[in-house]
Design a protein around this motif. Structure first.
Motif, short mmCIF file in Angstrom:
data_model
loop_
_atom_site.label_atom_id
_atom_site.label_comp_id
_atom_site.label_asym_id
_atom_site.label_seq_id
_atom_site.Cartn_x
_atom_site.Cartn_y
_atom_site.Cartn_z
N VAL A 68 10.12 -8.57 -21.92
CA VAL A 68 11.29 -7.81 -22.36
C VAL A 68 12.55 -8.66 -22.32
CG1 VAL A 68 10.22 -5.67 -21.53
CG2 VAL A 68 11.82 -6.88 -20.05
N GLU A 69 13.53 -8.25 -23.09
CA GLU A 69 14.85 -8.87 -23.12
C GLU A 69 14.77 -10.39 -23.27
OE1 GLU A 69 17.93 -7.15 -20.71
OE2 GLU A 69 16.65 -5.43 -20.20
N ASN A 70 13.97 -10.81 -24.26
CA ASN A 70 13.87 -12.23 -24.63
C ASN A 70 13.27 -13.11 -23.54
OD1 ASN A 70 14.44 -12.83 -27.27
ND2 ASN A 70 16.63 -13.05 -26.96
N GLY A 71 12.47 -12.52 -22.66
CA GLY A 71 11.87 -13.30 -21.59
C GLY A 71 12.62 -13.25 -20.29
N ALA A 72 13.73 -12.53 -20.24
CA ALA A 72 14.50 -12.41 -19.01
C ALA A 72 13.80 -11.51 -18.00
CB ALA A 72 15.90 -11.90 -19.29
N GLY A 73 12.82 -10.71 -18.46
CA GLY A 73 12.09 -9.83 -17.56
C GLY A 73 10.71 -9.51 -18.10
N VAL A 74 9.87 -8.89 -17.25
CA VAL A 74 8.53 -8.46 -17.63
C VAL A 74 8.38 -6.98 -17.26
CG1 VAL A 74 6.06 -8.68 -17.11
CG2 VAL A 74 7.46 -10.73 -17.39
N LEU A 75 7.81 -6.20 -18.17
CA LEU A 75 7.42 -4.83 -17.90
C LEU A 75 5.93 -4.84 -17.61
CD1 LEU A 75 7.96 -1.75 -17.86
CD2 LEU A 75 7.44 -1.75 -20.32
N GLU A 76 5.56 -4.50 -16.39
CA GLU A 76 4.16 -4.59 -16.00
C GLU A 76 3.31 -3.56 -16.74
OE1 GLU A 76 2.90 -6.95 -14.40
OE2 GLU A 76 4.68 -7.90 -13.59
N GLY A 77 2.03 -3.86 -16.87
CA GLY A 77 1.12 -2.95 -17.52
C GLY A 77 1.03 -1.63 -16.76
N GLY A 78 1.06 -0.53 -17.49
CA GLY A 78 0.96 0.79 -16.89
C GLY A 78 2.24 1.28 -16.25
N ALA A 79 3.30 0.49 -16.28
CA ALA A 79 4.55 0.87 -15.61
C ALA A 79 5.50 1.56 -16.57
CB ALA A 79 5.23 -0.37 -15.03
N ASP A 80 6.27 2.49 -16.03
CA ASP A 80 7.38 3.06 -16.77
C ASP A 80 8.58 2.13 -16.67
OD1 ASP A 80 5.94 5.37 -17.47
OD2 ASP A 80 6.45 6.34 -15.57
N ALA A 81 9.51 2.29 -17.59
CA ALA A 81 10.70 1.45 -17.56
C ALA A 81 11.56 1.79 -16.34
CB ALA A 81 11.50 1.65 -18.83
N PRO A 82 11.93 0.80 -15.52
CA PRO A 82 12.80 1.08 -14.37
C PRO A 82 14.16 1.60 -14.84
CG PRO A 82 11.81 -1.11 -14.22
CD PRO A 82 11.54 -0.60 -15.60
N ALA A 83 14.72 2.49 -14.06
CA ALA A 83 16.00 3.08 -14.44
C ALA A 83 17.18 2.19 -14.07
CB ALA A 83 16.16 4.44 -13.76
N ALA A 84 16.97 1.28 -13.11
CA ALA A 84 18.08 0.44 -12.65
C ALA A 84 17.53 -0.89 -12.17
CB ALA A 84 18.84 1.16 -11.54
N GLY A 85 18.46 -1.74 -11.73
CA GLY A 85 18.07 -3.05 -11.22
C GLY A 85 18.40 -4.15 -12.20
N GLY A 86 18.02 -5.39 -11.86
CA GLY A 86 18.33 -6.52 -12.72
C GLY A 86 19.73 -7.03 -12.46
#
Length: 259
Positions: A68-86
């Motif tokens: 996600v976000e051009n490689g700045a982060g990863v969304l793990e398999g089976g996970a919902d999008a975190p609401a905060a952080g980063g």
């Protein structure tokens, strides 16, 4: 994760998704064949986790990590999008620390708000709201000269901020690339043959690092320059644009790999 016979990394807008309609319908036949063969499809985009999570589930690959976000982060398999952080707040602070004349030349998603994002991208209001839920990076529109842009990026670099040019936007972050995340995720599947598809400058590193990179035509922007490995056949180009080109390219790969 179990070993895979092949792994596919794909950009979204202008590649798997139509540039104008955001539809993936023309790529559905090849997607179905990959799913049936047990091939993970890793979405790799400047989009947020909030945008990618429902699309990933719609495509049938909810269990596969996404970049996600051009490689700045990863969304793990089976996970919902975190609401905060980063570190999005820190990134916005770096922008706002620039001289006013340079800062005014960059209009980021945080400046646009959901309404402005919808206008700039053609997304629905609901989709634009998801695009505004950023955690790691800031896409935006540049309105200055090339000289001003060099000065803008140089001052940001002093604060650790890097920039990637995508199909529509200049995206800022504190680092991480699609290519780096590709290596990380492929290792989880025991390093299968890696195919990467993209259409924009921010895809180049990923295309060149894959075992096979495929440049999907995008008539809405200038063609990518010749890429490393292209003369040797490690990078190829598909004339058809968007999901039609994506489907044609993957059908050829499926045949060549004997899946």
């Amino acid at each position: 994760m179990p070993p895979a016979p092949l792994i596919v990394f794909t950009d979204l807008d202008g590649t798997l998704l139509d540039h104008d309609t955001y539809s993936h319908a023309e790529a559905d036949p090849a997607l179905a064949r990959l799913k049936a063969a047990g091939v993970p499809v890793v979405l790799a985009s400047s989009k947020t986790a909030a945008e990618i999570a429902p699309l990933r589930a719609e495509l049938g690959f909810a269990d596969v990590p996404a970049i996600v976000e051009n490689g700045a982060g990863v969304l793990e398999g089976g996970a919902d999008a975190p609401a905060a952080g980063g570190d999005y707040a820190l990134l916005r602070a770096a922008l706002d620390a620039l001289p006013d004349d340079l800062r005014a030349l960059f209009t980021g998603f945080g400046d646009m708000g959901a309404g402005g994002i919808a206008q700039a991208t053609g997304l629905s209001p609901a989709a634009a709201t998801l695009a505004a839920r950023r955690r790691f990076s800031e896409p935006g529109l540049w309105a200055g000269s090339d000289t001003d842009r060099i000065a803008f990026l140089a001052l940001l670099a002093e604060q650790g901020v890097t920039a990637r040019e995508g199909g529509r936007f200049l995206t800022l972050s504190f680092g991480g690339t699609k290519a780096g995340r590709m290596d990380e995720i492929a290792a989880r599947y025991d390093h299968p043959y890696r195919v990467a598809l993209g259409d924009a400058p921010n895809d180049i590193e990923m295309l060149e690092a894959a075992d096979l990179g495929i440049v999907v035509a995008n008539p809405h922007r200038a063609p990518l320059p010749p890429l490393k490995g292209e003369a040797e056949g490690h990078v190829r180009r598909i004339d058809a644009p968007g999901p039609k080109g994506w489907n044609d390219a993957i059908e050829r790969v499926i045949t060549e790999r004997g899946l």
